[in-house]
Scaffold this motif. Structure first.
Motif, PDB file in Angstrom:
ATOM      1  N   ILE A  22       9.890  -7.181  11.600  1.00 21.91           N
ATOM      2  CA  ILE A  22       9.112  -7.525  10.407  1.00 21.91           C
ATOM      3  C   ILE A  22       9.444  -6.501   9.324  1.00 21.91           C
ATOM      4  N   SER A  23      10.106  -6.982   8.284  1.00 20.37           N
ATOM      5  CA  SER A  23      10.579  -6.125   7.191  1.00 20.37           C
ATOM      6  C   SER A  23       9.815  -6.467   5.916  1.00 20.37           C
ATOM      7  N   GLY A  24       9.000  -5.542   5.462  1.00 19.91           N
ATOM      8  CA  GLY A  24       8.223  -5.793   4.238  1.00 19.91           C
ATOM      9  C   GLY A  24       7.365  -7.043   4.340  1.00 19.91           C
ATOM     10  N   TYR A  83       0.830  -1.210   0.000  1.00 21.02           N
ATOM     11  CA  TYR A  83       0.000   0.000   0.000  1.00 21.02           C
ATOM     12  C   TYR A  83       0.865   1.260   0.000  1.00 21.02           C
ATOM     13  N   VAL A  84       1.988   1.199   0.745  1.00 16.71           N
ATOM     14  CA  VAL A  84       2.914   2.335   0.766  1.00 16.71           C
ATOM     15  C   VAL A  84       3.422   2.603  -0.660  1.00 16.71           C
ATOM     16  N   ARG A  85       3.774   1.553  -1.375  1.00 15.54           N
ATOM     17  CA  ARG A  85       4.319   1.730  -2.735  1.00 15.54           C
ATOM     18  C   ARG A  85       3.231   2.140  -3.735  1.00 15.54           C
ATOM     19  N   LEU A  86       2.038   1.554  -3.605  1.00 19.91           N
ATOM     20  CA  LEU A  86       0.948   1.938  -4.522  1.00 19.91           C
ATOM     21  C   LEU A  86       0.600   3.417  -4.344  1.00 19.91           C
ATOM     22  N   LEU A  87       0.685   3.891  -3.088  1.00 21.71           N
ATOM     23  CA  LEU A  87       0.358   5.299  -2.826  1.00 21.71           C
ATOM     24  C   LEU A  87       1.329   6.252  -3.518  1.00 21.71           C
ATOM     25  N   LYS A  88       2.495   5.768  -3.866  1.00 22.07           N
ATOM     26  CA  LYS A  88       3.486   6.626  -4.521  1.00 22.07           C
ATOM     27  C   LYS A  88       3.158   6.850  -6.000  1.00 22.07           C
ATOM     28  N   SER A  89       2.254   6.037  -6.551  1.00 21.58           N
ATOM     29  CA  SER A  89       1.971   6.145  -7.980  1.00 21.58           C
ATOM     30  C   SER A  89       0.941   7.244  -8.267  1.00 21.58           C
ATOM     31  N   PRO A  90       1.217   8.086  -9.255  1.00 21.93           N
ATOM     32  CA  PRO A  90       0.210   9.091  -9.633  1.00 21.93           C
ATOM     33  C   PRO A  90      -1.031   8.444 -10.238  1.00 21.93           C
ATOM     34  N   VAL A 136      20.812  -6.960  17.093  1.00 28.01           N
ATOM     35  CA  VAL A 136      20.089  -6.638  15.859  1.00 28.01           C
ATOM     36  C   VAL A 136      18.714  -6.096  16.228  1.00 28.01           C
ATOM     37  N   ILE A 137      18.372  -4.965  15.632  1.00 26.56           N
ATOM     38  CA  ILE A 137      17.099  -4.304  15.950  1.00 26.56           C
ATOM     39  C   ILE A 137      16.377  -3.912  14.658  1.00 26.56           C
ATOM     40  N   GLY A 138      15.102  -3.585  14.788  1.00 26.29           N
ATOM     41  CA  GLY A 138      14.337  -3.049  13.656  1.00 26.29           C
ATOM     42  C   GLY A 138      14.107  -1.569  13.896  1.00 26.29           C
ATOM     43  N   LEU A 139      14.396  -0.745  12.889  1.00 29.61           N
ATOM     44  CA  LEU A 139      14.173   0.705  13.014  1.00 29.61           C
ATOM     45  C   LEU A 139      13.119   1.130  11.995  1.00 29.61           C
ATOM     46  N   PRO A 140      12.322   2.161  12.338  1.00 29.52           N
ATOM     47  CA  PRO A 140      11.267   2.587  11.409  1.00 29.52           C
ATOM     48  C   PRO A 140      11.827   2.835  10.011  1.00 29.52           C
ATOM     49  N   HIS A 141      11.180   2.223   9.014  1.00 35.80           N
ATOM     50  CA  HIS A 141      11.666   2.309   7.633  1.00 35.80           C
ATOM     51  C   HIS A 141      10.483   2.720   6.754  1.00 35.80           C
ATOM     52  N   PRO A 142      10.658   3.741   5.909  1.00 36.20           N
ATOM     53  CA  PRO A 142       9.495   4.250   5.175  1.00 36.20           C
ATOM     54  C   PRO A 142       8.913   3.254   4.177  1.00 36.20           C
TER      55      PRO A 142
END
Ligand code: MCA
Ligand code: AMP
Length: 503
Positions: A402-404, A253-260, A428-434
């Motif tokens: 949880i990554s992608g 959904y994050v990637r679809l939102l990037k599309s015009p 090893v940690i998870g950091l907020p990723h856009p």
């Protein structure tokens, strides 16, 4: 005696309708799928698959791979799909632990993997490529197109799906015919799937989401799906005009939102957008609604349980919540220390019970016992039940990134990093990723004389770990922060580096 799962997935009256369509325009009906899975079932039996035997498969996504899944179940076998990103050492572990009778791999990987399979005692290695060609396909093509399904009871195993652990190696979650059948039926009901639905299938088919949620629901409802080899936002946007449902992880959904090209008009014919496998940010939910007028339906599941909760089909789909327990599923929140059930609004450990809950971890009775509490499965997720009954997940009691939509267990990565020359210890940690929601990050303490930098650490891990598990960044520190008990304070590291990916 019937074959419990296959019977539950055979939608009455579907035979002549389209089941699966690929981007090249090929359409196969349910009747054709029935014939193809019969052929594969004969081929598997001829290769020696007996009821209860495991069939492991590490192949690119294809319609033929779906048929191998269904054929394995029709033949009474136990399906064990493996992520295509797993490296040969990772595959060796799964084959050694599960001891499958048959291993299906890509022809291009056969030279590397056949000796590994032989060393683990696997009797048969056959191939299937991303185009659906290979030695298994050739064997199936020569077989008869009708097959008497091997009878299987509700509590017989249908699948073994590996899920990593916070300690030690991956564990095989034993899923029965009844687990998978009951969850498919609950989801058809909850999401109102019918024969008119067309699902855009863009998920991988080696995990619960793309395999059981997407495919089993489509079969049980007699719906059809447009089967894409991988996630491709622009293709999905063009397909929305003739589809009705999309299932995705938040990154979709994050990637679809990037599309015009994502507009209310493009999404107008769609009935339902579903998200799961990782938390959907409330801002993504809001942005999607603003762009399309659709409220994404978020649901919550696990490999061990299938789907547990879902936002309502009718009624408010609340951002930041995962909705209500599915029909037949019970969910409670307990105090982690006392194990006592908590009241509305109180944060604790989420536990679930129901026909969806797995039978335990393959050949690990102690680990299984440790994950159950008075007959309830302890999810490792922290959450609360709001006064209105909506479940919220507020964090994780388990050390998991949880990554992608892919799970990465820090312990596994830390073990590999700690084994590198010059490393004292790591966290090893998870950091907020856009894009991925969380980005895998390694914090490393190196000996003063060690010639280590970010690139050399990542390069050294490359052939040991699947690529999605590789740290996106490596930070070097003189010491790891510890509490008075000596435990590494990952929360402090996460706070300190939270802006690392600009997320
Ligand atoms: C790919 N890469 C990743 C990920 N995916 N890195 C971190 N996290 C990821 N998820 C890396 C690759 O290793 C590669 O790195 C580079 O990104 C490009 O690879 P590519 O294959 O082109 O990636 P992509 O097509 O953009 O894939 C992103 C994706 C994919 C579409 C979000 O990860 C995906 O399909 N995720 C869905 C996972 C899923 O189905 N989860 C459900 C689990 P390099 O360049 O270094 O080689 S089931 C579950 O969780 C429970 C039961 C539930 O509730 O559903
Ligand atoms: P898996 O190993 O694939 O079974 O991962 C299951 C885990 O994914 C759960 O225990 C949760 O931590 C997480 N998960 C799945 N769906 C959601 C969701 N909608 N929101 C937050 N976390 C989720």
């Amino acid at each position: 005696m019937p074959n419990h799962l296959i019977d539950a997935l055979r939608a009455p009256g579907a035979a002549a309708r389209a089941f699966i369509e690929t981007p090249d325009g090929t359409v196969l009906t349910f009747a054709e799928a029935e014939r193809r899975t019969a052929q594969y079932a004969h081929a598997l039996v001829a290769l020696g698959l007996k009821p209860g035997d495991r069939l492991a498969l590490q192949v690119e996504k294809s319609v033929e791979a779906v048929f191998v899944y269904l054929a394995t179940v029709r033949a009474g076998g136990v399906f064990l799909p493996l992520n295509t990103a797993y490296t040969p050492p990772e595959v060796a572990y799964f084959l050694g632990d599960a001891q499958p009778a048959i291993f299906v791999c890509d022809p291009a990987a056969e030279v590397a993997l056949a000796p590994i399979a032989a060393a683990q005692g696997v009797g048969q290695v056959v191939t299937l490529d991303g185009e659906g060609q290979g030695t298994l396909r050739a064997a199936a093509d020569a077989c008869r197109t009708s097959f008497a399904d091997v009878p299987r009871r509700p509590d017989d195993l249908a699948a073994l799906l590996y899920t990593s652990g916070t300690t030690g190696r991956s564990k095989g979650a034993m899923l029965t015919h009844a687990n998978l059948a009951s969850n498919a039926q609950a989801l058809v009901e909850a999401w109102r799937f019918t024969a008119d639905d067309v699902l855009i299938h863009a998920l991988p088919i080696f995990h619960t989401h793309g395999l059981f949620v997407a495919i089993n629901v489509t079969l049980a409802a007699g719906s059809s799906m447009i089967f894409l080899p991988k996630f491709d936002p622009e293709l999905i946007l063009t397909l929305m005009g003739r589809a009705s449902v999309l299932m995705g992880v938040p990154t979709f959904y994050v990637r679809l939102l990037k599309s015009p090209n994502l507009t209310a008009e493009a999404a107008a014919g769609m009935r339902l957008f579903i998200s799961g496998s990782a938390p959907l940010l409330a801002e993504t939910h809001r942005a999607w609604r603003a762009a399309t007028s659709h409220a994404i339906l978020e649901r919550y599941g696990m490999t061990e349980t299938g789907m547990n909760t879902s936002n309502p089909y009718d009624g408010a789909r609340l951002a930041g919540t995962v909705g209500f327990p599915l029909p037949g599923v019970e969910l409670r929140v307990v105090a982690p220390e006392s194990g006592e059930a908590l009241g509305a609004g109180e944060i604790g450990m989420i536990e679930v019970r129901g026909p969806n809950v797995f039978q335990g971890y393959w050949r690990m009775p102690e680990k299984t016992a440790a994950e159950f509490h008075d007959g309830w499965f302890v999810t490792g997720d922290l959450g609360l039940i709001g006064p209105d009954g909506y479940v919220q997940i507020v964090g994780r009691g388990k050390d998991l990134v949880i990554s992608g939509g892919y799970n990465v267990y820090p312990k596994e990565i830390e073990t590999e990093i700690d084994a590198l020359p010059g490393v004292v210890e790591s966290a090893v940690i998870g950091l907020p990723h856009p894009d991925f929601g969380e980005g895998v990050t390694a914090v490393v303490v190196a000996r003063p004389d060690a010639a280590l930098d970010e690139k050399s650490v990542i390069d050294a891990l490359e052939h040991r770990l699947a690529r999605y598990k590789l740290p996106k960044r490596v930070i070097f520190l003189d010491d790891l922060p510890r509490n008075t008990m000596g435990k590494v304070q990952k929360n402090l590291l996460r706070e300190q580096y939270k802006a690392m990916f600009g997320g």
